[in-house]
Motif scaffolding. Structure first.
Motif, PDB file in Angstrom:
ATOM      1  N   MET A   1       0.857  -1.165   0.000  1.00  0.00           N
ATOM      2  CA  MET A   1       0.000   0.000   0.000  1.00  0.00           C
ATOM      3  C   MET A   1       0.902   1.227   0.000  1.00  0.00           C
ATOM      4  O   MET A   1       1.863   1.304   0.743  1.00  0.00           O
ATOM      5  N   THR A   2       0.586   2.189  -0.835  1.00  0.00           N
ATOM      6  CA  THR A   2       1.363   3.424  -0.883  1.00  0.00           C
ATOM      7  C   THR A   2       0.764   4.433   0.073  1.00  0.00           C
ATOM      8  O   THR A   2      -0.381   4.293   0.525  1.00  0.00           O
ATOM      9  N   LYS A   3       1.544   5.485   0.350  1.00  0.00           N
ATOM     10  CA  LYS A   3       1.036   6.487   1.289  1.00  0.00           C
ATOM     11  C   LYS A   3      -0.108   7.301   0.685  1.00  0.00           C
ATOM     12  O   LYS A   3      -0.843   7.961   1.394  1.00  0.00           O
ATOM     13  N   ASP A   4      -0.304   7.232  -0.659  1.00  0.00           N
ATOM     14  CA  ASP A   4      -1.395   7.959  -1.314  1.00  0.00           C
ATOM     15  C   ASP A   4      -2.732   7.218  -1.234  1.00  0.00           C
ATOM     16  O   ASP A   4      -3.777   7.798  -1.465  1.00  0.00           O
ATOM     17  N   GLN A   5      -2.693   5.889  -0.921  1.00  0.00           N
ATOM     18  CA  GLN A   5      -3.927   5.121  -0.852  1.00  0.00           C
ATOM     19  C   GLN A   5      -4.623   5.364   0.483  1.00  0.00           C
ATOM     20  O   GLN A   5      -3.973   5.461   1.521  1.00  0.00           O
ATOM     21  N   PRO A   6      -5.941   5.463   0.450  1.00  0.00           N
ATOM     22  CA  PRO A   6      -6.660   5.613   1.711  1.00  0.00           C
ATOM     23  C   PRO A   6      -6.487   4.371   2.573  1.00  0.00           C
ATOM     24  O   PRO A   6      -6.361   3.262   2.060  1.00  0.00           O
ATOM     25  N   GLN A   7      -6.479   4.543   3.882  1.00  0.00           N
ATOM     26  CA  GLN A   7      -6.365   3.431   4.833  1.00  0.00           C
ATOM     27  C   GLN A   7      -7.485   2.423   4.569  1.00  0.00           C
ATOM     28  O   GLN A   7      -8.634   2.794   4.367  1.00  0.00           O
ATOM     29  N   GLY A   8      -7.169   1.152   4.549  1.00  0.00           N
ATOM     30  CA  GLY A   8      -8.179   0.115   4.394  1.00  0.00           C
ATOM     31  C   GLY A   8      -8.481  -0.279   2.962  1.00  0.00           C
ATOM     32  O   GLY A   8      -9.280  -1.175   2.730  1.00  0.00           O
ATOM     33  N   THR A   9      -7.884   0.367   1.972  1.00  0.00           N
ATOM     34  CA  THR A   9      -8.167   0.039   0.581  1.00  0.00           C
ATOM     35  C   THR A   9      -7.780  -1.403   0.267  1.00  0.00           C
ATOM     36  O   THR A   9      -8.535  -2.119  -0.378  1.00  0.00           O
ATOM     37  N   ASP A  10      -6.619  -1.836   0.729  1.00  0.00           N
ATOM     38  CA  ASP A  10      -6.189  -3.209   0.477  1.00  0.00           C
ATOM     39  C   ASP A  10      -7.155  -4.205   1.123  1.00  0.00           C
ATOM     40  O   ASP A  10      -7.488  -5.225   0.522  1.00  0.00           O
ATOM     41  N   GLN A  11      -7.609  -3.922   2.326  1.00  0.00           N
ATOM     42  CA  GLN A  11      -8.527  -4.825   3.007  1.00  0.00           C
ATOM     43  C   GLN A  11      -9.858  -4.887   2.273  1.00  0.00           C
ATOM     44  O   GLN A  11     -10.437  -5.959   2.102  1.00  0.00           O
ATOM     45  N   ALA A  12     -10.353  -3.754   1.817  1.00  0.00           N
ATOM     46  CA  ALA A  12     -11.626  -3.733   1.087  1.00  0.00           C
ATOM     47  C   ALA A  12     -11.500  -4.533  -0.209  1.00  0.00           C
ATOM     48  O   ALA A  12     -12.403  -5.301  -0.571  1.00  0.00           O
ATOM     49  N   ARG A  13     -10.374  -4.379  -0.913  1.00  0.00           N
ATOM     50  CA  ARG A  13     -10.151  -5.133  -2.157  1.00  0.00           C
ATOM     51  C   ARG A  13     -10.073  -6.624  -1.854  1.00  0.00           C
ATOM     52  O   ARG A  13     -10.664  -7.442  -2.555  1.00  0.00           O
ATOM     53  N   ASP A  15     -11.427  -8.193   0.663  1.00  0.00           N
ATOM     54  CA  ASP A  15     -12.766  -8.649   1.026  1.00  0.00           C
ATOM     55  C   ASP A  15     -13.631  -8.886  -0.210  1.00  0.00           C
ATOM     56  O   ASP A  15     -14.359  -9.876  -0.285  1.00  0.00           O
ATOM     57  N   ARG A  16     -13.551  -7.970  -1.189  1.00  0.00           N
ATOM     58  CA  ARG A  16     -14.319  -8.138  -2.427  1.00  0.00           C
ATOM     59  C   ARG A  16     -13.860  -9.380  -3.186  1.00  0.00           C
ATOM     60  O   ARG A  16     -14.667 -10.156  -3.689  1.00  0.00           O
ATOM     61  N   MET A  17     -12.546  -9.578  -3.270  1.00  0.00           N
ATOM     62  CA  MET A  17     -12.009 -10.731  -3.996  1.00  0.00           C
ATOM     63  C   MET A  17     -12.377 -12.042  -3.286  1.00  0.00           C
ATOM     64  O   MET A  17     -12.725 -13.031  -3.938  1.00  0.00           O
ATOM     65  N   ALA A  18     -12.299 -12.047  -1.974  1.00  0.00           N
ATOM     66  CA  ALA A  18     -12.643 -13.254  -1.213  1.00  0.00           C
ATOM     67  C   ALA A  18     -14.115 -13.585  -1.392  1.00  0.00           C
ATOM     68  O   ALA A  18     -14.481 -14.755  -1.581  1.00  0.00           O
ATOM     69  N   GLN A  19     -14.970 -12.576  -1.337  1.00  0.00           N
ATOM     70  CA  GLN A  19     -16.404 -12.775  -1.548  1.00  0.00           C
ATOM     71  C   GLN A  19     -16.663 -13.395  -2.924  1.00  0.00           C
ATOM     72  O   GLN A  19     -17.416 -14.350  -3.058  1.00  0.00           O
TER      73      GLN A  19
END
Length: 127
Positions: A1-13, A15-19
């Motif tokens: 995760m880069t410092k420009d990405q909002p916090q939690g973006t990786d987790q949300a992605r 979660d979507r992929m796991a679903q």
């Protein structure tokens, strides 16, 4: 995760992929590369071993209850019997198991093993 990405973006992605993978993805039944069932489990165990993980410990964490057979292959399940009994038998078994500090399953196993042992018609053979 880069410092420009909002916090939690990786987790949300994730979660979507796991679903999607768990509920929507469809494997081609004729696929020669997709692993299923025991083949998939064996491949995953090999990957964990290659990564240096203790597979026996992993089995304890995710494998459910240990097999009743001390010689069973890790990850295997004990055979299961299901049968019906009259309510008074069920109540008596539950009460007796409780008074002995046992589960009803453990007491039922003990009763069956003792009966089979008493009714053997030869070494290792049950009548």
């Amino acid at each position: 995760m880069t410092k420009d990405q909002p916090q939690g973006t990786d987790q949300a992605r994730y979660d979507r992929m796991a679903q999607w993978a768990e509920n929507e993805m469809e494997l081609n039944p004729a696929s020669t590369t997709a692993l299923r069932g025991k083949d998939a489990a064996a491949h995953a165990r090999a990957m964990f071993e290659a990564a240096g993980l203790n597979v026996a410990e992993l089995n304890k964490v995710i494998g459910g209850r240990p097999s009743l057979d001390p010689d069973a292959v890790p990850g295997s399940h004990s055979p299961k019997l299901n049968f019906r009994v009259p309510a008074p038998v069920s109540q008596a078994l539950t009460a007796q198991a409780g008074s002995m500090g046992m589960s009803t399953s453990a007491l039922a196993r003990k009763i069956i093993e003792e009966w089979l042992s008493a009714h053997q018609s030869g070494p290792g053979k049950h009548a």
